[in-house]
Design an enzyme around this catalytic site. Structure first.
Site, mmCIF file in Angstrom:
data_model
loop_
_atom_site.group_PDB
_atom_site.id
_atom_site.type_symbol
_atom_site.label_atom_id
_atom_site.label_comp_id
_atom_site.label_asym_id
_atom_site.label_seq_id
_atom_site.Cartn_x
_atom_site.Cartn_y
_atom_site.Cartn_z
ATOM 1 N N ILE A 139 0.860 -1.166 0.000
ATOM 2 C CA ILE A 139 0.000 0.000 0.000
ATOM 3 C C ILE A 139 0.907 1.230 0.000
ATOM 4 O O ILE A 139 2.071 1.155 0.383
ATOM 5 C CB ILE A 139 -0.983 0.021 1.190
ATOM 6 C CG1 ILE A 139 -0.245 -0.142 2.529
ATOM 7 C CG2 ILE A 139 -2.027 -1.054 1.033
ATOM 8 C CD1 ILE A 139 -1.179 -0.116 3.734
ATOM 9 N N ASP A 140 0.367 2.355 -0.451
ATOM 10 C CA ASP A 140 1.178 3.545 -0.640
ATOM 11 C C ASP A 140 1.729 4.092 0.669
ATOM 12 O O ASP A 140 1.200 3.803 1.748
ATOM 13 C CB ASP A 140 0.354 4.635 -1.333
ATOM 14 C CG ASP A 140 -0.149 4.217 -2.696
ATOM 15 O OD1 ASP A 140 0.557 3.444 -3.359
ATOM 16 O OD2 ASP A 140 -1.247 4.664 -3.092
ATOM 17 N N LYS A 141 2.751 4.928 0.550
ATOM 18 C CA LYS A 141 3.416 5.520 1.713
ATOM 19 C C LYS A 141 2.426 6.196 2.648
ATOM 20 O O LYS A 141 2.492 6.026 3.876
ATOM 21 C CB LYS A 141 4.465 6.530 1.232
ATOM 22 C CG LYS A 141 5.190 7.278 2.348
ATOM 23 C CD LYS A 141 6.212 8.253 1.784
ATOM 24 C CE LYS A 141 6.929 9.001 2.900
ATOM 25 N NZ LYS A 141 7.941 9.953 2.372
ATOM 26 N N ARG A 240 -7.081 5.744 -5.633
ATOM 27 C CA ARG A 240 -6.804 7.171 -5.777
ATOM 28 C C ARG A 240 -7.095 7.646 -7.198
ATOM 29 O O ARG A 240 -7.702 8.702 -7.404
ATOM 30 C CB ARG A 240 -5.363 7.450 -5.386
ATOM 31 C CG ARG A 240 -5.041 7.091 -3.940
ATOM 32 C CD ARG A 240 -3.538 6.985 -3.698
ATOM 33 N NE ARG A 240 -2.875 8.262 -3.936
ATOM 34 C CZ ARG A 240 -1.551 8.380 -4.045
ATOM 35 N NH1 ARG A 240 -0.773 7.308 -3.955
ATOM 36 N NH2 ARG A 240 -1.016 9.575 -4.236
#
Length: 305
Positions: A139-141, A240
């Site tokens: 998963i993204d930062k 997103r």
């Protein structure tokens, strides 16, 4: 030992350097500089022959990439703050905090979840090589919440198969801009690399893959909506990109929302809330839930008042 990555080219004729930049950036988080160095150092073969960066790939070309091992990650364990909410002999379930990158990449070998895993966990699966030991998906930062980590190669292989067959239920909670009128919806729109901004993904028909996101409204506010999302595919930045595509970007998203969102220190308000799947070894159904971070509640209180 060097890491080997193989691809069968299955698209319209494309320059080798352009294709590998897109693939290795999105899948391995390699920098453009490092990818260029790999190609120019004769570490790439097409159909068993070393080729130049400008080589024009054709349908069914077989690409072989030797990724030099710059240093062993065994020398880079770090005491990183994250929560393990489940552990057995085969898997871990991590509750990832905001701002933590999942795995290292050339030029950024420290301060990641993998460094923390190496510090705390003795054995991790080796399938994804020295940059991503144990990492089944990421998963993204600035996305918080649940993440599966494999401790054994067998568990890793089974989990990857389950992901590809959509047998792992992944549910996210997001706070988005604007008021969504429909109580639920489905976004079925292909995602590929953005044509001009290589850091971004986009809904596009060019060099893209199908992506499906379902959503339902949890609560509406005057200018925002709190929603629940379930993804049937796992494309880079999928939620997103899709929410931005329907003009309801995630609040705080520095790439896909508005200019003022870059001023929000927390980053995007997107949380990996729930995982449901059968254990990759025992086949027993298991479920994990992570409550939204306190920052979500603080933001909701701000927009309610």
């Amino acid at each position: 030992m060097d890491q080997k990555i193989n691809y069968y080219f299955d698209s319209k004729p494309t320059r080798l350097d352009k294709y590998l930049t897109e693939k290795l950036q999105s899948e391995y988080n390699f920098s453009r500089t490092y990818i260029k160095k790999i190609i120019e150092s004769n570490n790439v073969k097409v159909n068993k022959i070393i080729v130049k960066p400008k080589y024009l790939l054709q349908l069914n070309d077989f690409i072989e990439i030797d990724i030099p091992n710059p240093e062993s990650l065994e020398t880079l364990p770090e005491d990183i703050d994250f929560k393990v909410i489940y552990e057995d002999s085969d898997i871990l379930i991590i509750d990832k905090p905001n701002g933590l990158v999942v795995h290292p990449a050339p030029g950024n070998l420290s301060g990641t979840l993998v460094n923390g895993l190496l510090y705390r966990i003795k054995d991790l699966s080796s399938i994804n090589g020295f940059f991503r030991p144990g990492i089944v998906h990421r998963i993204d930062k600035f996305t918080t919440g649940l993440l599966i980590v494999a401790k054994t190669d067998l568990a890793h292989k089974n989990l990857v198969k389950m992901l590809s067959e959509n047998k792992i239920y992944k549910e996210y909670i997001a706070l988005v801009h604007g008021v969504i009128d429909s109580n639920s919806g489905l976004i079925d729109a292909p995602i590929g690399r953005h044509r001009t901004d290589r850091k971004k993904m986009a809904v596009t028909e060019i060099n893209s893959k199908r992506a499906i996101t379902k959503f339902s409204v949890i609560k509406r506010f005057q200018k925002n909506t709190l929603i629940c999302c379930n993804i049937e595919t796992g494309r880079t930045h999928q939620i997103r990109v899709h929410l931005s595509y329907i003009n309801h970007p995630v609040v705080g998203d520095p790439l896909y929302a508005y200019k003022d969102d870059k001023k929000i220190d927390f980053g995007q308000y997107l949380h990996s809330h729930k995982l449901i799947f059968n254990h990759p070894i025992t086949n027993k159904k298991i479920e994990f839930v992570s409550d939204i971070p306190e920052e979500f509640n603080v933001r909701i209180n701000m927009i309610e008042n």
